[in-house]
Design a protein around this motif. Sequence first.
Motif, PDB file in Angstrom:
ATOM      1  N   ALA A  86      47.359  27.807  50.750  1.00 24.46           N
ATOM      2  CA  ALA A  86      48.705  27.246  50.633  1.00 24.46           C
ATOM      3  C   ALA A  86      49.590  28.173  49.807  1.00 24.46           C
ATOM      4  CB  ALA A  86      48.640  25.859  49.989  1.00 24.46           C
ATOM      5  N   GLU A  87      50.870  28.107  50.068  1.00 25.91           N
ATOM      6  CA  GLU A  87      51.837  28.863  49.273  1.00 25.91           C
ATOM      7  C   GLU A  87      51.605  28.572  47.792  1.00 25.91           C
ATOM      8  OE1 GLU A  87      55.480  31.276  49.041  1.00 25.91           O
ATOM      9  OE2 GLU A  87      54.414  30.625  50.851  1.00 25.91           O
ATOM     10  N   GLY A  88      51.503  29.642  46.993  1.00 22.38           N
ATOM     11  CA  GLY A  88      51.300  29.479  45.558  1.00 22.38           C
ATOM     12  C   GLY A  88      49.858  29.565  45.111  1.00 22.38           C
ATOM     13  N   THR A 109      41.900  39.810  43.401  1.00 20.80           N
ATOM     14  CA  THR A 109      42.558  38.518  43.548  1.00 20.80           C
ATOM     15  C   THR A 109      43.950  38.739  44.121  1.00 20.80           C
ATOM     16  OG1 THR A 109      41.300  37.593  41.707  1.00 20.80           O
ATOM     17  CG2 THR A 109      43.308  36.431  42.345  1.00 20.80           C
ATOM     18  N   PHE A 110      44.285  37.963  45.151  1.00 25.60           N
ATOM     19  CA  PHE A 110      45.545  38.128  45.866  1.00 25.60           C
ATOM     20  C   PHE A 110      46.394  36.866  45.774  1.00 25.60           C
ATOM     21  CE2 PHE A 110      42.399  40.619  48.498  1.00 25.60           C
ATOM     22  CZ  PHE A 110      42.737  41.844  47.943  1.00 25.60           C
ATOM     23  N   ALA A 119      50.301  32.942  37.268  1.00 27.36           N
ATOM     24  CA  ALA A 119      49.301  33.497  38.180  1.00 27.36           C
ATOM     25  C   ALA A 119      49.468  35.004  38.319  1.00 27.36           C
ATOM     26  CB  ALA A 119      49.402  32.818  39.543  1.00 27.36           C
ATOM     27  N   GLU A 120      50.703  35.470  38.414  1.00 32.69           N
ATOM     28  CA  GLU A 120      50.956  36.907  38.522  1.00 32.69           C
ATOM     29  C   GLU A 120      50.423  37.644  37.306  1.00 32.69           C
ATOM     30  OE1 GLU A 120      55.143  37.285  39.062  1.00 32.69           O
ATOM     31  OE2 GLU A 120      55.042  36.999  41.241  1.00 32.69           O
ATOM     32  N   ALA A 126      43.550  40.911  35.018  1.00 32.94           N
ATOM     33  CA  ALA A 126      42.198  41.218  35.495  1.00 32.94           C
ATOM     34  C   ALA A 126      42.102  42.684  35.890  1.00 32.94           C
ATOM     35  CB  ALA A 126      41.832  40.315  36.667  1.00 32.94           C
ATOM     36  N   ARG A 127      43.123  43.173  36.582  1.00 35.64           N
ATOM     37  CA  ARG A 127      43.140  44.585  36.991  1.00 35.64           C
ATOM     38  C   ARG A 127      43.198  45.500  35.766  1.00 35.64           C
ATOM     39  NH1 ARG A 127      46.590  48.801  38.438  1.00 35.64           N
ATOM     40  NH2 ARG A 127      46.030  49.873  40.380  1.00 35.64           N
TER      41      ARG A 127
END
Length: 254
Positions: A86-88, A109-110, A119-120, A126-127
């Motif tokens: 779902a969106e988001g 993670t995308f 979330a962004e 993490a990266r």
Amino acid sequence: MIPVKTPKELEIMRQACRVTGLTLIAVRAAVEPGVTTAHLDAVARRVIREHGARPTFLGYRGYPAAINASVNDEVIHGIPGKRRLAEGDIVSIDVGATYRGFIGDAAATFAVGAVSPEAERLIAAARECFYQGIAHARQDRHVYAISGAVQACAESSGYSVVRDFTGHGVGRVLHEEPEVPNFIPPGRGRGARLRAGMCLAVEPMINAGGFEVKVLSDGWTVCTADRALSAHYEHTVLITEDEPELLTLVEGSV
């Protein structure tokens, strides 16, 4: 004993890792609102097989799919199925490819469409934890130097690192020695000494809340205990006599 790959073995390992990287790119391109996680798995199977490899995860200890597709508060080992993104949402994709007996392992993670700033930030963290960690992935250093850098990066950003699951060596089998924790285990020294030719799957798993996790009733899916978001980033890393080489990082990779 920690395996050290020969130049001939590394030639094959690079091919396995290239297939893995290309597969992760293909799955990322397929991530969009409305897509099922089963469709993402089908994309991965197709790409892996088109390149003459086989899906490493499929059948591993009974696992039923080619990828892990872990959504939102799911940390790792999410089983693909009928669930529609779902969106988001955010979705962590972990994939392995086996080519001529050697394995590549990678994850990222995308975002699914537009996601929250929280979330962004988590995905970016993490990266960044991965790259802070592999700055220490050098010959004659020790594994826990990587671990400590990942932990410091995550905690300085207000996040926690999962402690029940770790990175690992990788090569002829998916999980080789050594373990590569994302934190410094107390009372265990500095960890294994790194040598050129070792291959490590370094994989920060970063939670927006606490580090505690739980395994769901399917026996595979690992979620955050507090249901906070989680993000995952991984590449197969070759220790060299100089800079580490990211074997699964191919053109177009994240």
